[in-house]
Scaffold this motif. Structure first.
Motif, PDB file in Angstrom:
ATOM      1  N   ALA A 102      -3.094  -2.004  -7.609  1.00 57.17           N
ATOM      2  CA  ALA A 102      -1.772  -1.997  -8.244  1.00 57.17           C
ATOM      3  C   ALA A 102      -1.296  -0.569  -8.517  1.00 57.17           C
ATOM      4  O   ALA A 102      -2.084   0.299  -8.898  1.00 57.17           O
ATOM      5  CB  ALA A 102      -1.821  -2.798  -9.547  1.00 57.17           C
TER       6      ALA A 102
ATOM      7  N   GLN B 231       5.022 -10.092  -1.869  1.00 55.58           N
ATOM      8  CA  GLN B 231       5.022  -9.847  -3.315  1.00 55.58           C
ATOM      9  C   GLN B 231       3.848  -8.950  -3.714  1.00 55.58           C
ATOM     10  O   GLN B 231       3.987  -8.042  -4.535  1.00 55.58           O
ATOM     11  CB  GLN B 231       4.941 -11.161  -4.086  1.00 55.58           C
ATOM     12  CG  GLN B 231       6.023 -12.168  -3.756  1.00 55.58           C
ATOM     13  CD  GLN B 231       7.413 -11.595  -4.014  1.00 55.58           C
ATOM     14  OE1 GLN B 231       8.196 -11.424  -3.087  1.00 55.58           O
ATOM     15  NE2 GLN B 231       7.704 -11.301  -5.255  1.00 55.58           N
ATOM     16  N   GLN B 232       2.703  -9.211  -3.122  1.00 58.90           N
ATOM     17  CA  GLN B 232       1.520  -8.422  -3.462  1.00 58.90           C
ATOM     18  C   GLN B 232       1.615  -7.005  -2.903  1.00 58.90           C
ATOM     19  O   GLN B 232       1.194  -6.046  -3.553  1.00 58.90           O
ATOM     20  CB  GLN B 232       0.268  -9.142  -2.950  1.00 58.90           C
ATOM     21  CG  GLN B 232      -0.007 -10.439  -3.712  1.00 58.90           C
ATOM     22  CD  GLN B 232      -1.018 -11.310  -2.997  1.00 58.90           C
ATOM     23  OE1 GLN B 232      -0.759 -11.825  -1.910  1.00 58.90           O
ATOM     24  NE2 GLN B 232      -2.183 -11.465  -3.602  1.00 58.90           N
TER      25      GLN B 232
ATOM     26  N   SER C  68       3.626  -5.045  -5.271  1.00 62.99           N
ATOM     27  CA  SER C  68       2.943  -4.725  -6.529  1.00 62.99           C
ATOM     28  C   SER C  68       2.012  -3.525  -6.404  1.00 62.99           C
ATOM     29  O   SER C  68       1.625  -2.927  -7.405  1.00 62.99           O
ATOM     30  CB  SER C  68       2.154  -5.944  -7.026  1.00 62.99           C
ATOM     31  OG  SER C  68       0.989  -6.155  -6.236  1.00 62.99           O
TER      32      SER C  68
ATOM     33  N   PRO D  35       8.927  -7.785  -8.659  1.00 63.77           N
ATOM     34  CA  PRO D  35       8.141  -6.560  -8.447  1.00 63.77           C
ATOM     35  C   PRO D  35       9.019  -5.324  -8.263  1.00 63.77           C
ATOM     36  O   PRO D  35       8.625  -4.220  -8.639  1.00 63.77           O
ATOM     37  CB  PRO D  35       7.346  -6.867  -7.169  1.00 63.77           C
ATOM     38  CG  PRO D  35       7.276  -8.349  -7.103  1.00 63.77           C
ATOM     39  CD  PRO D  35       8.578  -8.820  -7.663  1.00 63.77           C
TER      40      PRO D  35
END
Length: 377
Positions: free
Chosen positions: A250, A268-269, A272, A296
């Motif tokens: 992150a 989405q990840q 992030s 995000p």
């Protein structure tokens, strides 16, 4: 007039993407006095070729000759050609055949063309294949013996850059070089490359050459780790094999270049893992929409951007960087007659990392240019 024919691999329908292209003659655009004819020695194979052959991005105007990573020898040069191109020069053509160039006063003024960003022409860029030139003629690509191009989009290949390296740079390379430069890749930056493949391997090579502090390969499986490290990655993330990978990384990256052309990606990840004010640039072009949530982006003041190919000016700059930094793309040569098998192998994900078709009859001896038809008009 010329004493050569334009012949190539014709895709006549969607099934051509399954290795069913047919060799035949085609009619290039009508000759204009700022054109250049190129006798093709090398033609890179790009994922765009498959998308177009199967009409994945929209209806293709069949018959179509794909290939927009074209390198060869100039054999005919119009008397109004730009760039001091001469018969016998080794030159390349990428994914763009023309733009408005602010030629017509009745059109909307195009700041993209005014500032040497022709690939973003607001009055309509012309694709090297599967499109239509300003004179209405169809555009045909590089799985062929010859190519006719507007001289503005013909880029000299510098000494010290092998043609088999130059060819895949003309689309695959410039597609990632342009956003790396535009979003400030360099010393002090941590860069993630999503998809260590045909496009992604160029991004790793360029990010390293531009001096990024970290260049991290991001792919689904652990199996690509060794290749990624060999390319120059400082680290590697296997998203399907590492639990909690997004949380572990992150807020890590200043810049991410996503080369993946699948709508089924953990966008989405990826977002992030961007640092505050970080940017993810999507260059892969899926045939289906990518679903995303804005949170995000909102919570990290992050950006999601896109980027297309690059201008002739950027291509020339990229070519010179490859010479200066001794950058060697990973290519596998395939004979032009093997084009059908090569595109099938590409669809299977077999190349490491780019296939380049070669016309052995159009090889090295051409550079001596002694045919009486090979002259500047």
């Amino acid at each position: 007039m010329s004493d050569y024919k334009f012949e190539g691999w014709l895709g006549n329908d969607k099934e051509s993407a399954e290795g069913n292209m047919v060799w035949g003659e085609f009619e290039p655009k009508k000759w204009e006095d700022d054109d250049v004819d190129i006798q093709i020695t090398h033609s890179g194979i790009c994922g765009s070729d498959l998308h177009t052959l199967r009409s994945g991005w929209g209806p293709t105007p069949y018959p179509c000759v794909v290939g927009h990573e074209i390198v060869g020898v100039a054999v005919r040069v119009g008397d109004k050609a730009e760039g001091n191109i001469k018969v016998g020069d080794l030159v390349g053509v990428g994914a763009q055949a023309d733009s408005c160039m602010n030629r017509k006063p009745e059109q909307q003024e195009c700041n993209a063309c005014k500032t040497n960003h022709e690939s973003y022409c607001i009055n309509g860029m012309v694709n090297t294949y599967g499109g239509f030139h300003k004179n209405g003629d169809k555009s045909y690509g590089g799985y062929a013996t010859h190519h006719r191009a507007k001289s503005h989009f013909v880029v000299p290949v510098p000494k010290g850059l092998k043609p088999e390296y130059a060819a895949p740079l003309l689309c695959g390379g410039i597609t990632v070089y342009s956003p790396l430069r535009a979003w400030g890749c360099g010393p002090g930056k941590k860069v993630g490359i999503v998809g260590v493949g045909g496009l992604g391997h160029f991004a790793v090579l360029f990010a390293k050459a531009l001096g990024a502090d970290e260049v991290v390969g991001i792919s689904r499986r652990e199996a690509k780790r060794d290749e990624a490290i060999k390319l120059g990655c400082t680290d590697y993330i296997a998203t399907a094999d590492e639990k909690g990978w997004a949380k572990k990384n992150a807020n890590r990256f200043d810049l991410i270049i996503s080369t993946v052309s699948s709508a089924d990606m953990p966008m989405q990840q990826y977002l992030s893992t961007l640092a505050f004010d970080g940017t993810l640039v999507q260059v892969g072009a899926p045939e289906e929409p990518i679903p995303i949530s804005p949170f995000p982006l909102i919570l990290g003041r992050r950006r999601l951007a896109g980027s297309a190919i690059g201008s002739p000016k950027e291509i020339a700059e990229m070519f010179q960087l490859c010479v200066d930094k001794d950058i060697h793309p990973w290519v596998e040569l395939r004979p032009m007659e093997d084009a059908n098998k090569a595109i099938v192998d590409l669809e299977k994900g077999l190349p490491r990392f780019r296939y380049v078709l070669t016309n052995k009859e159009n090889g090295e001896p051409l550079r001596k240019v002694n045919s009486p038809s090979q002259h500047r008009l």
